[in-house]
Design a protein around this motif. Structure first.
Motif, PDB file in Angstrom:
ATOM      1  N   ASP A 127      41.685  55.784  38.649  1.00  0.00           N
ATOM      2  CA  ASP A 127      42.776  56.371  39.418  1.00  0.00           C
ATOM      3  C   ASP A 127      44.124  55.797  38.991  1.00  0.00           C
ATOM      4  OD1 ASP A 127      42.736  53.826  40.411  1.00  0.00           O
ATOM      5  OD2 ASP A 127      42.647  54.381  42.522  1.00  0.00           O
ATOM      6  N   GLY A 128      44.165  55.113  37.849  1.00  0.00           N
ATOM      7  CA  GLY A 128      45.408  54.534  37.359  1.00  0.00           C
ATOM      8  C   GLY A 128      45.524  53.055  37.657  1.00  0.00           C
ATOM      9  N   GLN A 129      45.168  52.640  38.876  1.00  0.00           N
ATOM     10  CA  GLN A 129      45.239  51.233  39.261  1.00  0.00           C
ATOM     11  C   GLN A 129      43.858  50.585  39.307  1.00  0.00           C
ATOM     12  OE1 GLN A 129      47.296  51.319  43.043  1.00  0.00           O
ATOM     13  NE2 GLN A 129      49.286  51.234  42.052  1.00  0.00           N
ATOM     14  N   LYS A 189      42.581  46.016  34.600  1.00  0.00           N
ATOM     15  CA  LYS A 189      43.230  44.892  33.934  1.00  0.00           C
ATOM     16  C   LYS A 189      44.216  45.387  32.883  1.00  0.00           C
ATOM     17  CE  LYS A 189      39.315  41.737  34.565  1.00  0.00           C
ATOM     18  NZ  LYS A 189      38.330  40.875  33.880  1.00  0.00           N
ATOM     19  N   ALA A 190      45.311  44.669  32.763  1.00  0.00           N
ATOM     20  CA  ALA A 190      46.287  44.994  31.732  1.00  0.00           C
ATOM     21  C   ALA A 190      45.674  44.724  30.360  1.00  0.00           C
ATOM     22  CB  ALA A 190      47.551  44.168  31.916  1.00  0.00           C
ATOM     23  N   GLU A 214      33.344  41.788  39.463  1.00  0.00           N
ATOM     24  CA  GLU A 214      34.166  41.681  40.666  1.00  0.00           C
ATOM     25  C   GLU A 214      34.458  43.090  41.158  1.00  0.00           C
ATOM     26  OE1 GLU A 214      37.664  39.233  40.657  1.00  0.00           O
ATOM     27  OE2 GLU A 214      36.850  37.893  39.118  1.00  0.00           O
ATOM     28  N   ILE A 215      34.614  43.239  42.477  1.00  0.00           N
ATOM     29  CA  ILE A 215      34.946  44.552  43.009  1.00  0.00           C
ATOM     30  C   ILE A 215      36.196  44.452  43.878  1.00  0.00           C
ATOM     31  CG2 ILE A 215      32.514  45.202  43.001  1.00  0.00           C
ATOM     32  CD1 ILE A 215      32.603  45.100  46.079  1.00  0.00           C
TER      33      ILE A 215
END
Length: 205
Positions: free
Chosen positions: A16-18, A150-151, A51-52
């Motif tokens: 969703d982008g993020q 993550k970036a 991780e969630i």
């Protein structure tokens, strides 16, 4: 552990982008007794661990939901230790009425299960509660688990270029500051020379 469902999150590759959807295997429901009332749960396993940040699903006639996570051991080996992270979360205002029985639900890490912050998960266990005999089947549909996106990591060349740009920018600032300081010193020297000249002229007169 029950056999894995054929719909084992193969479609969980969207974003969703993020957030990015986490792959998992969703196992079949397990019922403690042939007839209700009984304990009904469904396991979700992760390989690799993850991780969630968020869980989304569409309810299907579950009155409430409890979630445990595997803190030790291995669910496949039957030696898992389960700890609760969400207790008796209401999904229906009344288990006997279907008004909100198929609502979409979002469970967020910070709000609903902060204890999982920073934990690498092996498995989750969803306890599905429906005390009303009116509904023969109940469960969770369209389950998705989301992690923070993550970036992208910078390569060595990009890091070098960023560091070089930063160094050049700092050098330019330092040079500008040095030039400004030099101008100030020149101004002070001119002022001092003018004062000395004025005093000398007064003394000679």
């Amino acid at each position: 552990m029950a056999a894995a469902s054929s719909a084992s999150a193969a479609s969980n590759s969207s974003t969703d982008g993020q957030h990015v959807a986490v792959p998992f295997t969703l196992h079949d429901q397990v019922t403690s007794l042939p007839k209700r009332p009984s304990v009904v749960y469904q396991d979700m396993t992760f390989n690799p661990t993850t991780e969630i940040h968020m869980i989304t699903f569409r309810n299907y006639y579950c009155a409430s939901l409890t979630i445990h996570y595997c803190s030790e051991g291995d669910p496949a080996a039957g030696n898992a230790v389960w700890e609760p992270i969400l207790q008796g979360h209401s999904l229906m205002a009344s288990p006997h009425f279907e008004d909100d029985s198929q609502d979409w639900v979002i469970l967020k890490l910070r709000t609903h299960f902060p204890a999982l912050q920073g934990k690498q998960l092996k498995a989750l266990r969803f306890f599905l509660m429906q005390p009303s005999p009116a509904w023969k089947n109940f469960g969770l549909k369209h389950l998705k688990v989301w992690a923070k996106k993550k970036a992208p990591e910078k390569n060595k060349q990009t890091v070098f270029e960023d560091n070089l740009s930063s160094t050049l920018a700092k050098s330019k600032t330092l040079m500008n500051n040095t030039d400004a300081l030099r101008d100030i010193l020149k101004g002070l020297q001119s002022s001092i020379a003018a004062i000395h000249g004025h005093e000398a002229s007064k003394a000679s007169s």
